[in-house]
Design a protein around this motif. Structure first.
Motif, short mmCIF file in Angstrom:
data_model
loop_
_atom_site.label_atom_id
_atom_site.label_comp_id
_atom_site.label_asym_id
_atom_site.label_seq_id
_atom_site.Cartn_x
_atom_site.Cartn_y
_atom_site.Cartn_z
N LEU A 1 -16.26 23.41 5.79
CA LEU A 1 -17.33 24.12 4.99
C LEU A 1 -18.52 24.91 5.87
O LEU A 1 -19.02 26.17 5.62
CB LEU A 1 -18.24 23.16 4.28
CG LEU A 1 -17.61 22.45 2.86
CD1 LEU A 1 -18.43 21.25 2.32
CD2 LEU A 1 -17.38 23.68 2.11
N THR B 1 -17.51 16.70 -1.98
CA THR B 1 -16.50 17.27 -2.64
C THR B 1 -15.29 17.98 -1.94
O THR B 1 -14.08 17.68 -2.32
CB THR B 1 -17.08 18.36 -3.57
OG1 THR B 1 -18.11 17.98 -4.39
CG2 THR B 1 -16.33 19.28 -4.58
N GLU B 2 -15.62 18.67 -0.88
CA GLU B 2 -14.52 19.19 0.03
C GLU B 2 -13.53 18.15 0.59
O GLU B 2 -12.42 18.28 0.71
CB GLU B 2 -15.12 19.77 0.93
CG GLU B 2 -14.15 20.39 2.32
CD GLU B 2 -13.39 21.86 1.29
OE1 GLU B 2 -12.32 22.09 2.25
OE2 GLU B 2 -13.65 22.29 0.56
N ASP C 1 -21.46 18.96 -1.11
CA ASP C 1 -20.37 19.96 -0.88
C ASP C 1 -19.41 19.17 -0.16
O ASP C 1 -18.21 19.57 -0.13
CB ASP C 1 -21.00 21.05 -0.29
CG ASP C 1 -21.89 22.00 -1.14
OD1 ASP C 1 -21.99 21.81 -2.51
OD2 ASP C 1 -22.66 22.79 -0.62
N ILE C 2 -20.00 18.67 0.89
CA ILE C 2 -19.06 17.99 1.89
C ILE C 2 -18.28 16.87 1.37
O ILE C 2 -17.13 16.94 1.59
CB ILE C 2 -19.80 17.45 3.19
CG1 ILE C 2 -20.38 18.48 3.98
CG2 ILE C 2 -18.74 16.58 4.08
CD1 ILE C 2 -21.47 18.28 4.95
N ARG D 1 -27.37 13.47 6.86
CA ARG D 1 -26.82 14.44 7.18
C ARG D 1 -26.66 14.97 8.89
O ARG D 1 -26.01 15.41 9.39
CB ARG D 1 -27.44 15.89 6.59
CG ARG D 1 -26.81 17.26 6.81
CD ARG D 1 -27.29 18.19 5.85
NE ARG D 1 -26.65 19.53 5.83
CZ ARG D 1 -26.70 20.40 6.84
NH1 ARG D 1 -27.57 20.39 7.64
NH2 ARG D 1 -26.09 21.47 6.43
N SER E 1 -18.86 28.35 4.93
CA SER E 1 -20.01 28.70 4.08
C SER E 1 -21.47 28.47 5.01
O SER E 1 -22.45 29.10 4.48
CB SER E 1 -20.27 27.79 3.22
OG SER E 1 -19.06 27.63 2.15
N ARG F 1 -20.12 11.10 -3.21
CA ARG F 1 -21.26 11.09 -2.23
C ARG F 1 -21.61 9.91 -1.77
O ARG F 1 -21.95 9.71 -0.47
CB ARG F 1 -22.63 11.72 -3.05
CG ARG F 1 -22.44 13.30 -2.95
CD ARG F 1 -23.77 13.94 -3.28
NE ARG F 1 -24.89 13.10 -3.70
CZ ARG F 1 -25.88 13.46 -4.39
NH1 ARG F 1 -26.17 14.64 -4.81
NH2 ARG F 1 -26.94 12.67 -4.23
N SER G 1 -25.87 26.06 4.41
CA SER G 1 -25.61 26.07 2.94
C SER G 1 -24.58 25.02 2.53
O SER G 1 -24.28 24.91 1.27
CB SER G 1 -24.66 27.47 2.82
OG SER G 1 -25.42 28.59 3.02
N SER G 2 -24.27 24.22 3.31
CA SER G 2 -23.35 23.05 3.13
C SER G 2 -24.21 21.72 2.92
O SER G 2 -24.58 21.10 4.01
CB SER G 2 -22.09 22.93 4.33
OG SER G 2 -21.42 23.98 4.43
N SER G 3 -24.24 21.28 1.91
CA SER G 3 -24.96 20.13 1.34
C SER G 3 -24.07 18.87 1.39
O SER G 3 -22.61 18.95 1.74
CB SER G 3 -25.53 19.96 0.06
OG SER G 3 -24.38 19.97 -1.05
#
Length: 181
Positions: A8, A24-25, A21-22, A40, A12, A30, A16-18
């Motif tokens: 990501l 999900t990837e 998002d991580i 983070r 991205s 979460r 931009s990578s929350s």
């Protein structure tokens, strides 16, 4: 998880990578991600430790090849900075991640394994120079590594400096700080 974050960040961008998002990837929740990484910053720190370890492995042989301590401090630092800049993800994180934890991480020299890698890389040449009486007696290898890391962190962020400016900066600041001059 780290691989998902790296993918990501590379596609991205870091900002931009929350964490969502991580997760999900990575194909996890979460909640699972937060069980491994409390925030983070700790995830980014792990990524940076991996990158710094890889960079250290690349430059270790070059640094050990120097026979002159001043040349090792100056040219070894320039090689280290260039290697960090060539690692696009490492450089992207350093430039994009704008929290004080990152600056503190850089100035403290990374995690414990990264610090040990630094000691392992620099101790042979420092010990040899110390045996010749070239290093200030009040400096341990750990303290010299701390000085190296701090000066290199400054120069890493000074992308307006070419190798000649880096060399001058290192000769003016680092060399007299470490050597008996």
């Amino acid at each position: 998880m780290i691989d998902a974050a790296i993918r990501l960040f590379e596609t991205s961008g870091v900002q931009s990578s929350s964490m969502a998002d991580i997760a999900t990837e990575a194909g996890i929740s979460r909640k699972t991600l937060y069980r491994v990484y409390e925030d983070r910053a700790s995830l980014i720190e792990d990524i940076l430790n991996q990158r710094l370890s890889a960079i250290g492995n690349k430059i270790r042989k070059k640094i050990s090849s120097f026979s002159d301590i001043e040349e090792a401090l100056v040219e070894g630092s320039i090689i280290s900075i260039a290697a960090a800049r060539r690692d696009k993800l490492f450089h992207k994180i350093v430039l994009e991640e704008t929290n004080h934890q990152l600056e503190q991480y850089l100035l403290l020299g990374g995690g414990e394994s990264t610090k040990q890698d630094g000691i392992d890389t620099w101790s042979p040449i420092l010990d040899k120079a110390r045996g010749k009486g070239l290093i200030r007696k009040d400096l341990s290898n750990v303290r010299i590594l701390e000085l190296l890391v701090n000066v290199q962190a400054i120069l890493l962020l000074r992308d307006d400096y070419g190798k000649d400016e880096q060399r001058s900066f290192l000769k003016d600041l680092l060399v007299p700080a470490v050597l008996n001059i």
